[in-house]
Design a protein around this motif. Structure first.
Motif, PDB file in Angstrom:
ATOM      1  N   LEU A   1       1.116  -1.116   0.395  1.00  0.00           N
ATOM      2  CA  LEU A   1      -0.389  -0.452  -0.053  1.00  0.00           C
ATOM      3  C   LEU A   1       0.492   0.868   0.055  1.00  0.00           C
ATOM      4  CD1 LEU A   1      -2.086  -0.964   2.809  1.00  0.00           C
ATOM      5  CD2 LEU A   1      -2.789  -1.469   0.334  1.00  0.00           C
ATOM      6  N   SER A   2       0.268   2.165  -0.424  1.00  0.00           N
ATOM      7  CA  SER A   2       1.071   3.498  -0.478  1.00  0.00           C
ATOM      8  C   SER A   2       1.100   4.101   1.381  1.00  0.00           C
ATOM      9  CB  SER A   2       0.200   4.632  -0.866  1.00  0.00           C
ATOM     10  OG  SER A   2      -0.763   5.259  -0.814  1.00  0.00           O
ATOM     11  N   PRO A   3       1.736   4.992   1.207  1.00  0.00           N
ATOM     12  CA  PRO A   3       2.318   5.131   2.660  1.00  0.00           C
ATOM     13  C   PRO A   3       1.003   5.951   3.885  1.00  0.00           C
ATOM     14  CG  PRO A   3       3.798   5.694   1.809  1.00  0.00           C
ATOM     15  CD  PRO A   3       3.173   5.599   0.909  1.00  0.00           C
ATOM     16  N   ALA A   4       0.198   6.767   2.618  1.00  0.00           N
ATOM     17  CA  ALA A   4      -0.929   7.031   3.085  1.00  0.00           C
ATOM     18  C   ALA A   4      -1.925   6.245   3.277  1.00  0.00           C
ATOM     19  CB  ALA A   4      -1.363   8.581   2.155  1.00  0.00           C
ATOM     20  N   VAL A   5      -2.797   5.047   2.701  1.00  0.00           N
ATOM     21  CA  VAL A   5      -3.389   4.042   2.627  1.00  0.00           C
ATOM     22  C   VAL A   5      -2.768   3.510   4.172  1.00  0.00           C
ATOM     23  CG1 VAL A   5      -4.465   2.248   1.562  1.00  0.00           C
ATOM     24  CG2 VAL A   5      -3.767   4.657   0.434  1.00  0.00           C
ATOM     25  N   ALA A   6      -1.178   3.335   3.883  1.00  0.00           N
ATOM     26  CA  ALA A   6      -1.601   1.922   5.227  1.00  0.00           C
ATOM     27  C   ALA A   6      -1.016   2.798   5.813  1.00  0.00           C
ATOM     28  CB  ALA A   6       0.020   1.692   4.831  1.00  0.00           C
ATOM     29  N   ALA A   7      -1.341   3.666   6.366  1.00  0.00           N
ATOM     30  CA  ALA A   7      -1.885   4.356   7.579  1.00  0.00           C
ATOM     31  C   ALA A   7      -2.931   4.598   8.094  1.00  0.00           C
ATOM     32  CB  ALA A   7      -0.691   6.135   7.847  1.00  0.00           C
ATOM     33  N   ALA A   8      -3.797   4.033   7.218  1.00  0.00           N
ATOM     34  CA  ALA A   8      -5.313   4.526   7.277  1.00  0.00           C
ATOM     35  C   ALA A   8      -5.766   2.858   7.935  1.00  0.00           C
ATOM     36  CB  ALA A   8      -5.747   4.273   6.440  1.00  0.00           C
ATOM     37  N   VAL A   9      -4.991   1.949   7.730  1.00  0.00           N
ATOM     38  CA  VAL A   9      -5.217   0.834   8.041  1.00  0.00           C
ATOM     39  C   VAL A   9      -5.726   0.291   9.611  1.00  0.00           C
ATOM     40  CG1 VAL A   9      -4.692  -1.957   7.948  1.00  0.00           C
ATOM     41  CG2 VAL A   9      -4.237  -0.393   5.569  1.00  0.00           C
ATOM     42  N   PRO A  10      -4.976   0.933  10.604  1.00  0.00           N
ATOM     43  CA  PRO A  10      -4.355   0.342  11.986  1.00  0.00           C
ATOM     44  C   PRO A  10      -5.967   1.145  12.279  1.00  0.00           C
ATOM     45  CG  PRO A  10      -3.016   1.044  11.886  1.00  0.00           C
ATOM     46  CD  PRO A  10      -3.405   1.328   9.958  1.00  0.00           C
ATOM     47  N   GLY A  11      -6.832   2.060  12.279  1.00  0.00           N
ATOM     48  CA  GLY A  11      -7.387   2.840  12.560  1.00  0.00           C
ATOM     49  C   GLY A  11      -9.168   2.154  11.568  1.00  0.00           C
ATOM     50  N   LEU A  12      -8.781   1.664  10.901  1.00  0.00           N
ATOM     51  CA  LEU A  12      -9.947   0.646   9.588  1.00  0.00           C
ATOM     52  C   LEU A  12     -10.477  -0.387  10.743  1.00  0.00           C
ATOM     53  CD1 LEU A  12      -9.296   1.140   5.841  1.00  0.00           C
ATOM     54  CD2 LEU A  12     -11.205   2.045   7.378  1.00  0.00           C
ATOM     55  N   VAL A  13      -9.193  -1.211  10.985  1.00  0.00           N
ATOM     56  CA  VAL A  13      -9.412  -1.902  12.010  1.00  0.00           C
ATOM     57  C   VAL A  13      -9.711  -1.477  13.379  1.00  0.00           C
ATOM     58  CG1 VAL A  13      -8.226  -3.854  13.425  1.00  0.00           C
ATOM     59  CG2 VAL A  13      -6.835  -3.355  10.961  1.00  0.00           C
ATOM     60  N   GLU A  14      -9.648  -0.731  13.914  1.00  0.00           N
ATOM     61  CA  GLU A  14     -10.644  -0.659  15.305  1.00  0.00           C
ATOM     62  C   GLU A  14     -12.120  -0.383  15.161  1.00  0.00           C
ATOM     63  OE1 GLU A  14      -8.789   2.252  17.449  1.00  0.00           O
ATOM     64  OE2 GLU A  14      -6.160   1.104  17.154  1.00  0.00           O
ATOM     65  N   ALA A  15     -11.680   0.554  13.749  1.00  0.00           N
ATOM     66  CA  ALA A  15     -13.249   0.937  13.450  1.00  0.00           C
ATOM     67  C   ALA A  15     -14.300  -0.046  13.453  1.00  0.00           C
ATOM     68  CB  ALA A  15     -13.188   1.774  12.191  1.00  0.00           C
ATOM     69  N   VAL A  16     -14.013  -1.417  12.066  1.00  0.00           N
ATOM     70  CA  VAL A  16     -14.411  -2.415  12.104  1.00  0.00           C
ATOM     71  C   VAL A  16     -15.243  -2.797  13.294  1.00  0.00           C
ATOM     72  CG1 VAL A  16     -14.995  -5.014  11.517  1.00  0.00           C
ATOM     73  CG2 VAL A  16     -13.983  -2.343   9.957  1.00  0.00           C
ATOM     74  N   GLU A  17     -14.126  -3.051  14.652  1.00  0.00           N
ATOM     75  CA  GLU A  17     -13.968  -3.980  15.201  1.00  0.00           C
ATOM     76  C   GLU A  17     -15.329  -3.265  16.268  1.00  0.00           C
ATOM     77  OE1 GLU A  17      -9.738  -6.343  16.558  1.00  0.00           O
ATOM     78  OE2 GLU A  17     -10.018  -4.142  16.825  1.00  0.00           O
ATOM     79  N   GLY A  18     -14.612  -1.992  16.640  1.00  0.00           N
ATOM     80  CA  GLY A  18     -15.835  -1.120  16.698  1.00  0.00           C
ATOM     81  C   GLY A  18     -17.090  -1.195  16.810  1.00  0.00           C
ATOM     82  N   GLU A  19     -17.702  -1.371  14.799  1.00  0.00           N
ATOM     83  CA  GLU A  19     -18.785  -1.591  14.280  1.00  0.00           C
ATOM     84  C   GLU A  19     -19.779  -3.086  14.449  1.00  0.00           C
ATOM     85  OE1 GLU A  19     -20.485   0.418  12.191  1.00  0.00           O
ATOM     86  OE2 GLU A  19     -18.975   1.559  12.148  1.00  0.00           O
ATOM     87  N   ILE A  20     -18.777  -3.346  15.131  1.00  0.00           N
ATOM     88  CA  ILE A  20     -19.140  -4.960  15.255  1.00  0.00           C
ATOM     89  C   ILE A  20     -20.038  -5.434  17.343  1.00  0.00           C
ATOM     90  CG2 ILE A  20     -18.186  -7.598  15.957  1.00  0.00           C
ATOM     91  CD1 ILE A  20     -16.098  -7.120  13.688  1.00  0.00           C
ATOM     92  N   ALA A  21     -18.724  -4.864  17.586  1.00  0.00           N
ATOM     93  CA  ALA A  21     -19.095  -4.750  19.540  1.00  0.00           C
ATOM     94  C   ALA A  21     -20.570  -3.735  19.838  1.00  0.00           C
ATOM     95  CB  ALA A  21     -18.167  -3.910  19.767  1.00  0.00           C
ATOM     96  N   ARG A  22     -20.633  -2.508  18.371  1.00  0.00           N
ATOM     97  CA  ARG A  22     -21.722  -2.268  19.033  1.00  0.00           C
ATOM     98  C   ARG A  22     -23.012  -3.051  18.358  1.00  0.00           C
ATOM     99  NH1 ARG A  22     -18.464   2.485  17.120  1.00  0.00           N
ATOM    100  NH2 ARG A  22     -18.973   2.018  14.459  1.00  0.00           N
TER     101      ARG A  22
END
Length: 168
Positions: free
Chosen positions: A137-158
Motif C-alpha cells: 500500500l502507499s504510505p497514506a493508505v497504509a497509515a489508514a489501516v490500523p484505524g480501520l481495523v479499530e473502526a470495524v471492531e467497533g462496528e461489530i461491538a456496537r
C-alpha cells in the motif's frame, strides 16, 4: 422474522494492485488481532474481488456486513476514509467510486432488489493513491489501516451490543 446476529467483514479488492488491496489488509489486520483477542462467535472474515454475486453470497443472512474497499475520488485525498451506512432501503450513490468495473454499488442494488441485503451494511471506502500493478500500500493508505481495523471492531461491538441489548 428472526433476528440476524451473524457478522461478516469483507475486504474487497486486489492485493496485487497496490492501494486496491486495502480491504485485504484490513481483514489481515483483523485476523492478526483475533489471535490476541478473539472476535465474537459468528464473525466471518473474508476477502473478495468485488464480484457482485460473490459479495451477496458472503453477506446474505448477516445481521451486520462491513465492507472495506478502495475508492477513487476527484479530487482525491489518499488515505481519507468514507463511511456509508446502508439498510434495506434505497441506496444513495457514494461520493467516491469503486476501483472495480462492476462495483459495490451494483452489488448493493442487486441485493436490495433480490431481498438479500444484510440487516445493516456499513461500507468503508478508502481513497487510494496507486492502483497500478504491484504489492504494498502507499504510505497514506497504509497509515489508514490500523484505524480501520479499530473502526470495524467497533462496528461489530456496537452491533452485538444492540442485538444483546434487546432491540425492538
Amino acid at each position: 422474522m428472526r433476528e440476524r446476529t451473524r457478522v461478516t467483514v469483507v475486504g474487497v479488492g486486489n492485493e496485487f494492485r497496490h492501494d486496491d488491496g486495502v480491504g485485504w489488509a484490513v481483514v489481515a489486520g483483523l485476523r492478526e488481532r483475533a489471535g490476541e483477542r478473539s472476535l465474537p462467535s459468528g464473525t466471518r472474515l473474508a476477502t473478495s474481488d468485488g464480484d457482485p454475486g460473490r459479495l451477496i453470497a458472503l453477506w446474505e443472512d448477516a445481521g451486520l456486513a462491513v465492507v472495506v474497499d478502495a475508492a477513487h475520488a476527484h479530487p482525491g485525498s489518499p488515505g481519507r476514509v468514507h463511511r456509508l451506512e446502508l439498510d434495506s432501503g434505497h441506496v444513495a450513490p457514494p461520493s467516491a467510486t469503486s476501483t472495480h468495473g462492476l462495483g459495490l454499488g451494483e452489488a448493493v442494488e442487486l441485493a436490495r432488489v433480490l431481498g438479500l441485503l444484510p440487516e445493516r451494511l456499513v461500507v468503508y471506502a478508502v481513497e487510494g493513491a496507486d492502483g497500478s500493478f504491484g504489492t504494498g500500500l502507499s504510505p497514506a493508505v497504509a497509515a489508514a489501516v490500523p484505524g480501520l481495523v479499530e473502526a470495524v471492531e467497533g462496528e461489530i461491538a456496537r452491533h452485538l451490543g444492540q442485538v444483546s441489548g434487546g432491540r425492538s
